[in-house]
Each structure stands twice: as C-alpha cells, then as structure tokens.
Motif scaffolding. Sequence first.
Motif, mmCIF file in Angstrom:
data_model
loop_
_atom_site.group_PDB
_atom_site.id
_atom_site.type_symbol
_atom_site.label_atom_id
_atom_site.label_comp_id
_atom_site.label_asym_id
_atom_site.label_seq_id
_atom_site.Cartn_x
_atom_site.Cartn_y
_atom_site.Cartn_z
ATOM 1 N N ARG A 230 5.510 11.663 -7.062
ATOM 2 C CA ARG A 230 5.669 10.828 -5.869
ATOM 3 C C ARG A 230 4.443 10.885 -4.965
ATOM 4 N NH1 ARG A 230 11.158 10.299 -2.345
ATOM 5 N NH2 ARG A 230 11.807 9.639 -4.437
ATOM 6 N N TYR A 231 3.802 12.055 -4.894
ATOM 7 C CA TYR A 231 2.639 12.230 -4.012
ATOM 8 C C TYR A 231 1.489 12.861 -4.814
ATOM 9 C CZ TYR A 231 6.441 11.899 -0.573
ATOM 10 O OH TYR A 231 7.537 11.507 0.161
ATOM 11 N N PRO A 232 0.753 12.079 -5.575
ATOM 12 C CA PRO A 232 -0.298 12.629 -6.442
ATOM 13 C C PRO A 232 -1.345 13.463 -5.697
ATOM 14 C CG PRO A 232 0.138 10.342 -7.005
ATOM 15 C CD PRO A 232 0.897 10.621 -5.742
ATOM 16 N N ASN A 233 -1.655 13.098 -4.473
ATOM 17 C CA ASN A 233 -2.682 13.828 -3.726
ATOM 18 C C ASN A 233 -2.229 15.212 -3.271
ATOM 19 O OD1 ASN A 233 -4.475 11.682 -3.949
ATOM 20 N ND2 ASN A 233 -3.805 10.743 -2.032
ATOM 21 N N GLU A 234 -0.943 15.524 -3.415
ATOM 22 C CA GLU A 234 -0.420 16.813 -2.957
ATOM 23 C C GLU A 234 -0.551 17.915 -3.997
ATOM 24 O OE1 GLU A 234 0.663 17.778 0.003
ATOM 25 O OE2 GLU A 234 0.220 15.798 0.839
#
Length: 337
Positions: A230-234
């Motif tokens: 859901r949040y690739p940058n995390e």
Amino acid sequence: MLFSVIVPLYNRPIEIKELLESLSTQIYTQFEVIVVEDGSVRKAEDIVASFQDRLTIRYYYKENEGQGLARNFGFSKAKGDYFIVFDSDVIVPDDYFENVMKSLNEHHWDAFGGPDAAHPSFTLVQKAISYAMTSPFTTGGIRGNKKHIGAFHPRSFNMGISRKVYQDTGGFQFARRSEDIEFSIRMIQAGYKVGLIPEAFVYHKRRTNFSQFYRQTRSFGKGRIDIYKRYPNELKPVHVLPAIFVVATSVLIMINVLNLLTLDAMYVLHLLGLFGNLVVLLYVFALFAHAVVKTKDPRVAVLAVIAAFTQLWAYGSGFIAEWSNRFLLDKNESRID
C-alpha cells in the motif's frame, strides 16, 4: 480532559484483570474504559464487571473480526476527547495519564505513542523478549525511540489519538497484522501532529514463550509486505535486514556443514566459514554484554540472545515468505496468522 481507553480482548481474561487493576490506581482519573471482547471463547465479562465500583467501565461483546475493527467499534462508543488504545497484556504505571497530560499541554499532539518496558514481575523469558523488542542490536531498536529511523509511528499496544483524528480518518483500515503501522502512516500523511511521549510507557507482557514469540514476530515480517503493497516508500533498509540475516545465516550453516563433511573443501570455503562464525560470535557477545548492562541479570541476558535470534529469524522468514507469495507467486494476501 476526558480520555477513553479502548481495549480489544481475545481470550485473555487473566491479562485484562491485571490491566484493569493498574488502571484502577491511576493518579489522574478523568478517563473511561471500554473493553471490546472480539469473539472470545473465554469471556471476561464477569471480570470486567468486578471493576464497576473502581472504574468508569463498559463491556461489549462482538463477533470476531480482528483487533483493528474491534478498536473501531470501541471508538464508536467512546465519549472522550482523546482515545487511548492499549493491548490487553499491558500494565499501566500509576502516572501514565499525568505524563500524557503534560506532553499534550506542551506539544498539542493530534496522535501519540509511548514505549514499552519490562515489569519486575515478568518471567525471565518475558524480560528477554522485552529486551529483544527494544534493543539497538535488533530491529526493535527503532521502536519507541527518539533516534529511530524516519517518522515515529505509534503502535497499538500504547497509542493515543484525538477524537478529530478518528472522525477524519475512520480509524483502522486493516483488521489484523500491521494495522497500527498503516493507521500511523495515514495520520502522518494527512498532516496530523504525531509524536512520541517517552515518559508515557507501559509494561508490555507480550508472549510467554519463544514459540509464541516466533509466531508473533513472523507475522510482523509478513505485515511489513502488507504495508509495502500500500505504501511502497515506507519500506526502509532496516526492514530488510532480518531477511538478509536469514539468508546469510542459512548460507553460513551450509558452508559449515560442507567444511565438516568435506576434508578437502576449498580454501575459500574455510575462510568464509571462519569469517562468518567470527561475525556471529562477535554479535552474540555484543548482544549478551548489552543485555547484561540493560537487564542487570546474566540469566536474562542468555535468554535475550535466544530471543534476538528468534526475532530476527522469524521476522526475516515471514518477510521472505510473504514477499515470495505476493511478488513471485502472484498470490493475494496470505492467511493472517
């Protein structure tokens, strides 16, 4: 200021009694307690009722849907200005709410979290697990720490949100597994002021044996892939380290086996084996020494080494398994465990 304490509960009548005992001795008393029994077989309704004369408390039973949705149910029943989420296996120090009030008055947090610690009454294994989950020598070191990597993400064993945050976000979206991390990311992305209150710690019992701890931590590793989807940058390098640990130790074991079984093994294999074994021994020594300093108990330190290896291997193997399922095998989200 009124706080609403929300506690999801699943088959933990003994733990909820200890939590309610600790809440009944708080110095600051402007709070209500909402216990949401999430489909338990071993219900705690009578235990909760026994605290009616000491706490402003309400009990609800619902069908099992997971702790995230159980918390949302509790939020919908809450009357407070701030909602405090505790896991059912925590013990709350008497000055918890006083410390939260001081920090809210100073920083005006929209949402916050606090660290965890080991209570003197914990078993040696629980103290060792607590060490592993907070040690700078494991991935636990980024939790509940001002010097952690990236923005602080409150965890649901000790999390607070304002009523406005709940009303604007709708609360938790994941029913289980990494639901608190997902919620924290969403709060931060929405621009809310989210912070750590170091003094607002709780004693977190966690699991009582290494088998339970392994299953729990493996689920954490799988959950990190849920977050990544859901949040690739995390996804940060620190989240991948346990997976690297699993691969590296697996290779080292194979090298050692080859060196033992093959007398004329290649010279390079002997060097790799010696180097790898030395690194592991240094890591074990550093873990043990740090654990002795922190816990002041050599017995706990020995168990802390086992707990740290259990944590890294479980998290890493869960991470690899879920990554393989979702990206190599193209499966949907795996069974929550």
